[in-house]
Design a protein around this motif. Structure first.
Motif, PDB file in Angstrom:
ATOM      1  N   THR A 148       0.817  -1.210   0.000  1.00 14.39           N
ATOM      2  CA  THR A 148       0.000   0.000   0.000  1.00 14.39           C
ATOM      3  C   THR A 148       0.851   1.260   0.000  1.00 14.39           C
ATOM      4  OG1 THR A 148      -0.180  -0.161   2.430  1.00 14.39           O
ATOM      5  CG2 THR A 148      -1.995  -1.082   1.113  1.00 14.39           C
ATOM      6  N   ARG A 149       2.124   1.140   0.372  1.00 21.99           N
ATOM      7  CA  ARG A 149       3.019   2.297   0.307  1.00 21.99           C
ATOM      8  C   ARG A 149       3.304   2.716  -1.133  1.00 21.99           C
ATOM      9  NH1 ARG A 149       7.802   1.907   4.887  1.00 21.99           N
ATOM     10  NH2 ARG A 149       6.433   2.136   6.702  1.00 21.99           N
ATOM     11  N   ILE A 150       3.099   1.809  -2.064  1.00 22.36           N
ATOM     12  CA  ILE A 150       3.345   2.136  -3.473  1.00 22.36           C
ATOM     13  C   ILE A 150       2.213   2.986  -4.027  1.00 22.36           C
ATOM     14  CG2 ILE A 150       3.755   1.185  -5.771  1.00 22.36           C
ATOM     15  CD1 ILE A 150       4.755  -1.376  -4.418  1.00 22.36           C
ATOM     16  N   ILE A 151       0.982   2.619  -3.687  1.00 21.65           N
ATOM     17  CA  ILE A 151      -0.164   3.270  -4.337  1.00 21.65           C
ATOM     18  C   ILE A 151      -0.848   4.330  -3.468  1.00 21.65           C
ATOM     19  CG2 ILE A 151      -0.611   1.274  -5.788  1.00 21.65           C
ATOM     20  CD1 ILE A 151      -2.855   0.467  -3.907  1.00 21.65           C
ATOM     21  N   ALA A 152      -0.745   4.223  -2.143  1.00 22.47           N
ATOM     22  CA  ALA A 152      -1.496   5.139  -1.275  1.00 22.47           C
ATOM     23  C   ALA A 152      -1.050   6.597  -1.396  1.00 22.47           C
ATOM     24  CB  ALA A 152      -1.419   4.671   0.176  1.00 22.47           C
ATOM     25  N   PRO A 153       0.268   6.918  -1.293  1.00 23.88           N
ATOM     26  CA  PRO A 153       0.654   8.339  -1.329  1.00 23.88           C
ATOM     27  C   PRO A 153       0.235   9.069  -2.604  1.00 23.88           C
ATOM     28  CG  PRO A 153       2.415   7.014  -0.395  1.00 23.88           C
ATOM     29  CD  PRO A 153       1.404   6.050  -0.948  1.00 23.88           C
ATOM     30  N   ALA A 191      -3.503  12.910  -5.174  1.00 22.78           N
ATOM     31  CA  ALA A 191      -4.399  13.316  -6.255  1.00 22.78           C
ATOM     32  C   ALA A 191      -5.691  13.901  -5.704  1.00 22.78           C
ATOM     33  CB  ALA A 191      -4.706  12.123  -7.154  1.00 22.78           C
ATOM     34  N   LEU A 192      -6.134  13.415  -4.536  1.00 26.03           N
ATOM     35  CA  LEU A 192      -7.338  13.951  -3.903  1.00 26.03           C
ATOM     36  C   LEU A 192      -7.060  15.262  -3.179  1.00 26.03           C
ATOM     37  CD1 LEU A 192      -8.825  10.662  -2.396  1.00 26.03           C
ATOM     38  CD2 LEU A 192      -9.713  11.916  -4.360  1.00 26.03           C
ATOM     39  N   ALA A 199      -5.391  -4.442   4.102  1.00 23.76           N
ATOM     40  CA  ALA A 199      -5.282  -3.734   2.826  1.00 23.76           C
ATOM     41  C   ALA A 199      -5.880  -2.333   2.921  1.00 23.76           C
ATOM     42  CB  ALA A 199      -5.977  -4.535   1.719  1.00 23.76           C
ATOM     43  N   VAL A 200      -7.047  -2.209   3.575  1.00 21.92           N
ATOM     44  CA  VAL A 200      -7.700  -0.903   3.681  1.00 21.92           C
ATOM     45  C   VAL A 200      -6.996  -0.029   4.729  1.00 21.92           C
ATOM     46  CG1 VAL A 200      -9.889   0.270   4.052  1.00 21.92           C
ATOM     47  CG2 VAL A 200      -9.869  -2.007   3.042  1.00 21.92           C
ATOM     48  N   PHE A 201      -6.655  -0.631   5.863  1.00 23.70           N
ATOM     49  CA  PHE A 201      -5.938   0.103   6.914  1.00 23.70           C
ATOM     50  C   PHE A 201      -4.623   0.668   6.385  1.00 23.70           C
ATOM     51  CE2 PHE A 201      -2.452  -0.579  10.049  1.00 23.70           C
ATOM     52  CZ  PHE A 201      -2.696   0.516  10.864  1.00 23.70           C
ATOM     53  N   GLY A 202      -3.864  -0.162   5.650  1.00 23.37           N
ATOM     54  CA  GLY A 202      -2.582   0.281   5.121  1.00 23.37           C
ATOM     55  C   GLY A 202      -2.718   1.429   4.138  1.00 23.37           C
ATOM     56  N   LEU A 203      -3.782   1.431   3.359  1.00 25.43           N
ATOM     57  CA  LEU A 203      -3.991   2.507   2.383  1.00 25.43           C
ATOM     58  C   LEU A 203      -4.066   3.865   3.073  1.00 25.43           C
ATOM     59  CD1 LEU A 203      -6.567   1.008  -0.146  1.00 25.43           C
ATOM     60  CD2 LEU A 203      -4.233   1.754  -0.641  1.00 25.43           C
ATOM     61  N   PHE A 204      -4.833   3.956   4.156  1.00 27.24           N
ATOM     62  CA  PHE A 204      -5.000   5.248   4.827  1.00 27.24           C
ATOM     63  C   PHE A 204      -3.798   5.597   5.697  1.00 27.24           C
ATOM     64  CE2 PHE A 204      -9.510   4.079   4.054  1.00 27.24           C
ATOM     65  CZ  PHE A 204      -9.832   5.164   3.236  1.00 27.24           C
ATOM     66  N   TYR A 205      -3.281   4.605   6.434  1.00 24.25           N
ATOM     67  CA  TYR A 205      -2.166   4.888   7.340  1.00 24.25           C
ATOM     68  C   TYR A 205      -0.921   5.329   6.563  1.00 24.25           C
ATOM     69  CZ  TYR A 205       0.480   4.249  11.712  1.00 24.25           C
ATOM     70  OH  TYR A 205       1.237   4.440  12.844  1.00 24.25           O
ATOM     71  N   ASN A 206      -0.672   4.706   5.420  1.00 23.80           N
ATOM     72  CA  ASN A 206       0.492   5.073   4.614  1.00 23.80           C
ATOM     73  C   ASN A 206       0.263   6.324   3.784  1.00 23.80           C
ATOM     74  OD1 ASN A 206       2.492   3.108   5.266  1.00 23.80           O
ATOM     75  ND2 ASN A 206       1.315   1.568   4.149  1.00 23.80           N
ATOM     76  N   ALA A 207      -0.994   6.755   3.644  1.00 27.53           N
ATOM     77  CA  ALA A 207      -1.281   7.938   2.833  1.00 27.53           C
ATOM     78  C   ALA A 207      -1.058   9.238   3.589  1.00 27.53           C
ATOM     79  CB  ALA A 207      -2.725   7.872   2.326  1.00 27.53           C
ATOM     80  N   VAL A 208      -1.372   9.255   4.898  1.00 28.28           N
ATOM     81  CA  VAL A 208      -1.408  10.535   5.604  1.00 28.28           C
ATOM     82  C   VAL A 208      -0.023  11.101   5.913  1.00 28.28           C
ATOM     83  CG1 VAL A 208      -3.677  10.130   6.590  1.00 28.28           C
ATOM     84  CG2 VAL A 208      -1.651   9.371   7.855  1.00 28.28           C
ATOM     85  N   MET A 209       0.990  10.265   6.116  1.00 31.04           N
ATOM     86  CA  MET A 209       2.294  10.801   6.486  1.00 31.04           C
ATOM     87  C   MET A 209       2.955  11.609   5.365  1.00 31.04           C
ATOM     88  SD  MET A 209       4.599  11.657   8.508  1.00 31.04           S
ATOM     89  CE  MET A 209       3.950  10.996  10.025  1.00 31.04           C
ATOM     90  N   PRO A 210       2.961  11.152   4.101  1.00 32.50           N
ATOM     91  CA  PRO A 210       3.524  12.022   3.057  1.00 32.50           C
ATOM     92  C   PRO A 210       2.825  13.382   2.985  1.00 32.50           C
ATOM     93  CG  PRO A 210       3.307   9.790   2.227  1.00 32.50           C
ATOM     94  CD  PRO A 210       2.616   9.824   3.566  1.00 32.50           C
ATOM     95  N   ALA A 243       2.273  17.634  -4.824  1.00 35.80           N
ATOM     96  CA  ALA A 243       3.047  16.547  -4.205  1.00 35.80           C
ATOM     97  C   ALA A 243       3.488  15.603  -5.307  1.00 35.80           C
ATOM     98  CB  ALA A 243       2.201  15.801  -3.180  1.00 35.80           C
ATOM     99  N   PRO A 244       4.784  15.506  -5.598  1.00 33.01           N
ATOM    100  CA  PRO A 244       5.251  14.715  -6.729  1.00 33.01           C
ATOM    101  C   PRO A 244       4.993  13.237  -6.543  1.00 33.01           C
ATOM    102  CG  PRO A 244       7.095  15.415  -5.374  1.00 33.01           C
ATOM    103  CD  PRO A 244       5.878  16.121  -4.850  1.00 33.01           C
ATOM    104  N   THR A 245       4.777  12.537  -7.631  1.00 30.17           N
ATOM    105  CA  THR A 245       4.559  11.097  -7.621  1.00 30.17           C
ATOM    106  C   THR A 245       5.623  10.416  -8.446  1.00 30.17           C
ATOM    107  OG1 THR A 245       3.172  11.081  -9.591  1.00 30.17           O
ATOM    108  CG2 THR A 245       2.083  11.527  -7.497  1.00 30.17           C
ATOM    109  N   ALA A 246       5.631   9.083  -8.392  1.00 32.99           N
ATOM    110  CA  ALA A 246       6.619   8.326  -9.167  1.00 32.99           C
ATOM    111  C   ALA A 246       6.450   8.583 -10.653  1.00 32.99           C
ATOM    112  CB  ALA A 246       6.474   6.834  -8.872  1.00 32.99           C
TER     113      ALA A 246
END
Length: 383
Positions: A50-55, A60-61, A100-111, A185-188
């Protein structure tokens, strides 16, 4: 510390305090629920995946919003909501689904929070370390005490005793509801054209392999030491020792890099990591040897990461820095984390912790060879 910035250090503390419970002890919890190494590896694999896709998805949102601080608080609240589902979850597939869902949000907020922090600091960017260090302190306190806590209450109650830490994280996020962040916020994807620059692919491969070699450590270190007869309190102390040394080394690393050079130090860090995983595999019963192995975290993590950041400044100077960081994070933490968790799970199921850590040593050795075979002079495109 400026009073206006204290709320940033508080959030770092709370966010990484929760991580200090999750990373070292989620494997012990899943094991206590009666699941095997594949489920433990799957949980951590999803965490890194989830660290790959969440940030980038979250960026984008939030980038389109006039109130990114509201999105930030919402992301933290959704993290709490998703983690609370672990309290009522026991089957393997349910655990993986919630993860899967928890990781999406937890890994998204720090960046997003990092961007908000840098925006708030403005020209005082050199104060960043004074804020971020509170995250390491939060991780240190929780990782060092949760082993003993789980010994008392039972590892099967991990979700219940960890839930309050996520409540505190949401409370710490609330004062940031009106904060702003950088406009982009830049992305890959933004870094795609940088992929072909000389030396970049080899460097990213080494970073990926190094992260993969940590798979057994992040997924099975606690279980490996418990299988060798160590108590939860002892395991927590060893986790804390590694983080404490990591904090100290981050202060010393710039001087070491200035004296010896990042490339040379990187080779040393890779070699030390190979030895660290071999020792952890073969001498887990010995507390003094395990303490010595944890002391090498100063090189295999802190100095290695500092060297990577120094080389990143050469590969991606100026305005390319943000896109380069996104590329580095996706490869090392994302792809490398998933690969490491998968390899560790397979090795653990076949022959336990000894094989898992020997596989980690082998991956680190491959990283050493890959970097040793680099061209002696790597031309870096001028900014």
């Amino acid at each position: 510390m400026d009073a206006s910035l204290r709320r940033f250090s508080i959030f770092y503390f709370c966010y990484y305090a929760a991580l200090g419970a999750y990373t070292p002890y989620v494997g012990r919890w899943v094991d206590a629920l009666g699941h095997g190494g594949y489920v433990v590896g799957g949980m951590l694999g999803l965490w890194y995946g989830t660290r790959i896709i969440a940030p980038p998805a979250w960026a984008a949102l939030t980038n389109r919003s006039e109130r990114p601080g509201h999105w930030f608080v919402a992301g933290c609240a959704l993290t709490l909501l998703c983690f609370s589902a672990f309290v009522f979850t026991g089957s393997a597939w349910a655990l993986l689904a919630v993860m899967a869902v928890f990781g999406l949000f937890y890994n998204a907020v720090m960046p997003q929070f990092e961007a908000m922090t840098l925006t708030a600091l403005g020209p005082r960017a050199d104060h960043y370390g004074r804020l971020r260090v509170w995250g390491s302190i939060g991780f240190l306190i929780v990782a060092g005490t949760y082993g003993a806590l789980l010994d008392r209450v039972g590892a099967e109650h991990f979700a219940w005793v960890t839930l309050p830490l996520f409540v505190l994280m949401v409370a710490a996020a609330w004062p940031h509801r009106h904060d702003r962040q950088v406009e982009h916020a830049p992305t890959a994807a933004d870094a795609g054209h940088l992929w072909k620059r000389p030396g970049v692919r080899r460097f990213l491969l080494v970073a990926l392999l190094m992260q993969a070699s940590f798979g057994p450590f992040y997924v099975f270190y606690t279980l490996h030491l418990q299988a060798a007869g160590h108590s939860g309190a002892t395991v927590g102390g060893l986790w804390a020792l590694g983080v404490l040394i990591e904090i100290a080394m981050f202060w010393k690393a710039p001087k070491l890099i200035a004296r010896f050079g990042a490339s040379r130090l990187l080779m040393v860090c890779l070699a030390v990591t190979v030895l660290r995983w071999i020792v952890t595999a073969l001498y887990a019963e010995s507390l003094p040897i395990m303490a010595l192995a944890q002391a090498t975290h100063a090189l295999s993590f802190a100095t290695f990461y500092a060297c990577c950041m120094r080389l990143m400044a050469d590969f991606f100077p100026g305005r390319r820095a943000g896109a380069g960081q996104s590329l580095f994070f996706g490869f090392s933490q994302g792809v490398g984390g998933v690969l490491g968790a998968g390899l560790a799970a397979v090795a653990w199921e076949r022959s336990g912790g000894e094989l898992a850590f020997l596989v980690g040593a082998g991956v680190a050795a491959v990283a050493w060879v890959v970097y040793a075979l680099r061209r002696q002079s790597v031309s870096v495109e001028a900014p």
